[in-house]
Design an enzyme around this catalytic site. Structure first.
Site, short mmCIF file in Angstrom:
data_model
loop_
_atom_site.label_atom_id
_atom_site.label_comp_id
_atom_site.label_asym_id
_atom_site.label_seq_id
_atom_site.Cartn_x
_atom_site.Cartn_y
_atom_site.Cartn_z
N GLY A 163 47.34 -1.99 3.74
CA GLY A 163 48.72 -1.69 4.09
C GLY A 163 49.70 -2.40 3.17
O GLY A 163 49.40 -3.45 2.59
N SER A 164 50.88 -1.82 3.02
CA SER A 164 51.96 -2.51 2.33
C SER A 164 52.47 -3.65 3.22
O SER A 164 52.10 -3.76 4.39
CB SER A 164 53.09 -1.53 2.02
OG SER A 164 52.66 -0.52 1.13
N HIS A 175 52.24 -6.92 2.16
CA HIS A 175 51.55 -8.16 1.79
C HIS A 175 51.90 -8.60 0.37
O HIS A 175 51.20 -9.43 -0.21
CB HIS A 175 50.04 -7.96 1.89
CG HIS A 175 49.58 -7.47 3.21
ND1 HIS A 175 49.87 -8.12 4.39
CD2 HIS A 175 48.86 -6.36 3.57
CE1 HIS A 175 49.34 -7.44 5.41
NE2 HIS A 175 48.74 -6.37 4.93
N HIS A 216 49.22 -9.14 9.56
CA HIS A 216 49.84 -7.87 9.96
C HIS A 216 50.89 -8.09 11.04
O HIS A 216 51.19 -7.17 11.80
CB HIS A 216 48.79 -6.89 10.46
CG HIS A 216 47.82 -6.47 9.41
ND1 HIS A 216 46.60 -7.09 9.25
CD2 HIS A 216 47.89 -5.52 8.45
CE1 HIS A 216 45.97 -6.52 8.23
NE2 HIS A 216 46.72 -5.58 7.73
#
Length: 329
Positions: free
Chosen positions: A53-54, A56, A218
């Site tokens: 996922g974006s 990070h 997250h």
């Protein structure tokens, strides 16, 4: 919620475009999806693909470049890329030597990368994968079966990337990646949560005098919440749990003090000041230290500590040259 964005539905696309435009001689974006590859495709050597996922940043696209990743596949914020996206990334960088995918241990990531590898096999592309699970905080979570993959993933990118650059075969690159995974442990904490742009509200709430111990990357809460303590006490708590999980005594280690996105360097260096002295007291020799934002959780305020236990092979590969936006050596 205040965010410096244009449209919450277009954050990832605009972010990836901006990242590539910051280094057009080194990186390019594929036409399909939010996928970043090296501008100069590597030939006749194993290619490395990672992603997730974006949110990070600089992971994962910041580690695409010489000596590290060949491709990073970005999903939407905190959401795994689809199998089709991962497949496009694999196809873009695949060589006759094959492709190794580095996957963090989250259910969606593992499932989608596995599917993409199966689809690649149908197109006669040789691909394999490793799963990083360095977080000692929890055995299982809402996102995982087993331990989560967190900042220790960066060391897998670096050392496996260096092995691939040497011309090693796919099983050899996979073996050294698995050796890193076996020798790296991490744990994190937070004093402020982050806000996913599309959600518009923080992932959890903390009182002014509270901290969350054992957070993931997250925006998910950790193992427990307690009153704030001085930096040295927090760092000792995290290091003690790491040392209880793996015997580091008598070994050289790389220390990573990783900011979660909203933590000043001032505070990260205060943490590092304690960690260096404490490891010395424990008979653990520090070979190298990294302090900064390497795998974040948008603007979460907090940090994680990662320790990598070295042997001669990993030390040489860690020291090998690399040139990416987020790691230069």
């Amino acid at each position: 919620m205040k965010k410096i964005v244009n449209d919450v539905n277009n954050v990832e696309e605009e972010m990836i475009q901006g990242l590539v435009k910051s280094a057009p001689k080194k990186l390019r974006k594929l036409d399909y999806g939010t996928i970043v590859v090296r501008a100069d495709k590597k030939e006749d050597k194993v290619a490395l693909v990672s992603g997730g996922g974006s949110g990070h940043e600089p992971a994962h696209a910041g580690y695409v470049g010489t000596g590290m990743l060949d491709c990073a596949v970005a999903g939407t914020v905190f959401t795994s890329p689809t199998p089709d996206q991962v497949l496009e990334g694999i196809k873009a960088v695949a060589t006759d030597k094959g492709v190794l995918c580095v996957v963090k241990n989250y259910t969606g990531d593992v499932m989608n990368f596995e599917m993409a590898i199966e689809m690649a096999a149908d197109e006669d592309i040789k691909a394999d994968y490793v799963v990083v699970n360095d977080d000692v905080a929890v055995r299982d979570s809402l996102y995982t079966t087993g331990r989560r993959g967190v900042a220790g993933t960066i060391f897998v990118h670096k050392i496996a990337g260096a092995k691939a650059k040497q011309g090693a075969e796919l099983p050899e690159v996979k073996a050294v990646a698995e050796k890193v995974i076996a020798n790296v442990r991490s744990m994190g904490m937070a004093i402020e949560p982050c806000t996913v742009p599309a959600a518009g509200k923080p992932g959890f709430e903390l009182a002014d005098d509270e901290m969350e111990i054992g957070i993931g990357i997250h925006g998910e809460p950790g193992t427990h919440r307690e009153k704030m303590r001085p930096a040295n006490e927090i760092a000792k708590m995290l290091v003690d749990q790491i040392l209880a999980d793996l015997d580091y005594k008598g070994h050289e280690v790389v220390v990573l003090i990783n900011g979660m996105g909203g933590t000043p360097l001032m505070e990260l260096y205060i943490v590092n000041n304690f960690v260096q002295d404490y490891l010395k007291e424990q008979g653990i020799s520090v070979y190298d230290t990294m302090v900064g934002n390497y795998m974040t959780s948008i603007e979460m305020a907090g940090f994680s500590i990662t320790l990598l236990r070295l042997d001669d092979e990993m030390k040489a590969l860690y020291d090998a040259p690399a040139d990416t936006l987020a790691w230069k050596k």
